[in-house]
Design an enzyme around this catalytic site. Structure first.
Site, PDB file in Angstrom:
ATOM      1  N   SER A 109      32.969  35.396  37.741  1.00 35.59           N
ATOM      2  CA  SER A 109      32.405  36.604  37.124  1.00 35.59           C
ATOM      3  C   SER A 109      31.851  36.387  35.720  1.00 35.59           C
ATOM      4  O   SER A 109      31.318  37.324  35.124  1.00 35.59           O
ATOM      5  CB  SER A 109      33.443  37.725  37.098  1.00 35.59           C
ATOM      6  N   LYS A 112      28.382  37.568  35.222  1.00 38.83           N
ATOM      7  CA  LYS A 112      28.010  38.924  34.796  1.00 38.83           C
ATOM      8  C   LYS A 112      27.598  38.982  33.322  1.00 38.83           C
ATOM      9  O   LYS A 112      26.993  39.980  32.892  1.00 38.83           O
ATOM     10  CB  LYS A 112      29.163  39.891  35.065  1.00 38.83           C
ATOM     11  N   SER A 170      34.895  44.238  35.789  1.00 32.72           N
ATOM     12  CA  SER A 170      34.163  43.244  36.587  1.00 32.72           C
ATOM     13  C   SER A 170      33.835  43.769  37.976  1.00 32.72           C
ATOM     14  O   SER A 170      34.005  43.079  38.991  1.00 32.72           O
ATOM     15  CB  SER A 170      34.974  41.942  36.688  1.00 32.72           C
ATOM     16  N   LYS A 288      34.261  37.486  28.375  1.00 32.18           N
ATOM     17  CA  LYS A 288      34.276  37.807  29.797  1.00 32.18           C
ATOM     18  C   LYS A 288      35.305  36.946  30.516  1.00 32.18           C
ATOM     19  O   LYS A 288      35.511  35.787  30.176  1.00 32.18           O
ATOM     20  CB  LYS A 288      32.885  37.574  30.428  1.00 32.18           C
TER      21      LYS A 288
END
Length: 516
Positions: A109, A112, A170, A288
């Site tokens: 993720s 992202k 997420s 993140k």
């Protein structure tokens, strides 16, 4: 006559052999001079060698692509579980520690981050433009069992809401809805935009095949710790991104959704002071998290930044194991644990210190072509400060001085020893060299060196040097050898000519022989 021709040929060959070493020496001298000029020219235009594009004297830095070896190693290095690590001091732009930073790893993720950056830099109105979950996205995520994050069809979300959902909890549906909307209905086109942006940032070993980071067999989705450090630094410059990424809890109130809204909780437990698992780290922000739970592909990633006592670091931890070798899921997030260890070590071990001050006397150099002065002092033109272990002092720094356009001459009476000279005129404050600052055998930076006084050139010595240079150059040597050869040939010719003349005259004076 044949003997004289042989003599003439021998003289020509002898003169040619005499000229050859002189011409060769002239050629070598010219080559050496040219090499010296090129070397000094390169040195004078050499950038600040601080190990970062922005130098080490301050300002936001960037990860250095040449930093393939760790400048320092944490004492508990064997405890780190992450496969790829990159730790950067943001204040100086200097990498502090890295491990397998160029190895390709599934980003999960962390993908992202790029999804959000492309959306944030688009021309869309984040607060007034809305979109809803399309059937093909819902089916795609359902088949992958990738969750929906509370997003259902028929509900209109603003782009800003979806950014929060994508970066906090997420939510895969949120990321795909953003990609579909900004990509004008084509997630493939959006991925092209993501990869173009990665290349612009300098992430050359990164490729995104989807906007979520979900593992799809056969898709090319990879990054490196170094590339992710570049992308994270870029994201840090975007205020909207950092505000969203550092939000612990966010509630969206989409049109057509429940009156109580849809609440998303950040997967980044290190920013949650109320976290009961002990992950919270004071001063840490974003950037993140990323997790792939699939057996055989399971990894945990984390990118963050932390500030303490005026120092800021960026840490990238990729590929920490999600499962144990026997397939059991680890109770602890090992990327979080590695991140905390990195920051503790960095904050406890390093300080930015001034290793050289403006005007500090560093060295000296001999001067030619002046009656007035034969030696000048050299001073540091700039201040140099950099990140070093906190116990390092100026006495631990070994300076290595380089003088531009220096002429090396042997020291009289000291066999094998030489000294450097520069030519007058020299202006006070003129850059004449550079000092490299070495710590434990590694260059940590460099500073220009300037002359401490003005030295005027003596006209007589300058002209004398020009005369010496003329007599020593290739053209003069060539002309000299040519003249010598011409003179030798002329003398030989005269000898032959006079010899033939005498033979002719003697033949004429010889009485004719009488016939019997």
């Amino acid at each position: 006559m044949k003997r004289w021709c042989a003599f003439l040929l021998a003289m020509t060959i002898a003169c040619t052999m005499l000229a050859t070493p002189l011409l060769a020496a002239s050629k070598d001298d010219g080559a050496s001079a040219g090499s010296s000029e090129a070397s000094s020219g390169n040195s004078s235009s050499e950038p600040d060698s601080s190990g970062s594009p922005d130098g080490a004297s301050g300002g936001a830095g960037s990860a250095s692509p040449d930093a393939s070896l760790s400048p320092y190693v944490p004492p508990d290095e064997e405890l780190y579980q992450s496969q790829g690590i990159y730790l950067l001091n943001v204040d100086s732009g200097e990498p502090v520690y890295n491990r397998n930073e160029m190895e390709r790893i599934q980003p999960a993720s962390l993908t992202k981050i790029m999804t959000a950056l492309v959306v944030l830099e688009s021309d869309h109105d984040l607060d007034n433009e809305t979109t809803e979950l399309k059937t093909y996205i819902q089916n795609y995520l359902y088949n992958l069992q990738a969750g929906d994050g509370g997003i259902y069809q028929g509900v209109q979300f603003t782009l800003r809401d979806l950014l929060y959902g994508s970066l906090t909890q997420s939510v895969n549906a949120a990321a795909m809805m953003l990609a579909d909307y900004v990509g004008n209905g084509s997630i493939e086109d959006f991925c092209v935009m993501m990869n173009q942006k990665a290349k612009e940032i300098g992430a050359k070993n990164t490729h995104f095949s989807n906007p979520t980071g979900l593992y799809i067999e056969g898709e090319e989705n990879y990054t490196t710790a170094y590339d992710m450090a570049l992308i994270a630094q870029y994201a840090m410059q975007n205020e909207d991104y950092m505000e969203i990424a550092n939000t612990r809890v966010y509630t969206a109130y989409p049109t057509g959704g429940p009156e109580s809204g849809i609440t998303w909780i950040s997967t980044n437990k290190m920013i949650n002071a109320a976290d009961t698992d002990g992950y919270y780290y004071e001063g840490l922000r974003g950037i993140k998290t990323g997790t792939l739970p699939e057996p055989g592909q399971g990894v945990v990633n984390f990118v963050s930044t932390a500030t303490r006592d005026g120092y800021t670091y960026l840490a990238v931890c990729l590929g920490a194991p999600y499962r144990s070798p026997d397939g059991e899921i680890y109770a602890n997030n090992l990327a979080f644990r590695d991140t905390a260890r990195l920051y503790d070590w960095a904050f406890d071990s390093f300080r930015v210190k001034t290793l050289m001050s403006v005007g500090e006397e560093v060295a000296g150099v001999n001067v030619r072509l002046s009656w007035d002065t034969d030696y000048i002092k050299l001073f540091a033109a700039d201040k140099f400060a950099t990140l070093v272990p906190k116990d390092v002092t100026g006495s631990d720094i070994e300076p290595q001085v380089e003088i531009y356009k220096a002429i090396e001459r042997p020291v009289k009476g000291q066999k094998g020893k030489t000294e450097l000279f520069i030519d007058a005129p020299v202006e006070k404050g003129q850059e004449v060299g550079r000092v490299k600052l070495m710590l434990m055998g590694e260059e940590v930076g460099s500073v220009p060196l300037v002359a401490g006084e003005t030295v005027e050139a003596s006209v007589a010595l300058v002209y004398l040097e020009k005369v010496k240079a003329f007599f020593g150059n290739f053209i003069f040597k060539f002309i000299l050898i040519f003249v010598i050869i011409v003179i030798v040939l002329y003398i030989a010719l005269m000898i032959v000519r006079n010899h033939n003349k005498r033979r002719y005259q003697a033949k004429r004076r010889r009485p004719p022989q009488q016939k019997r």
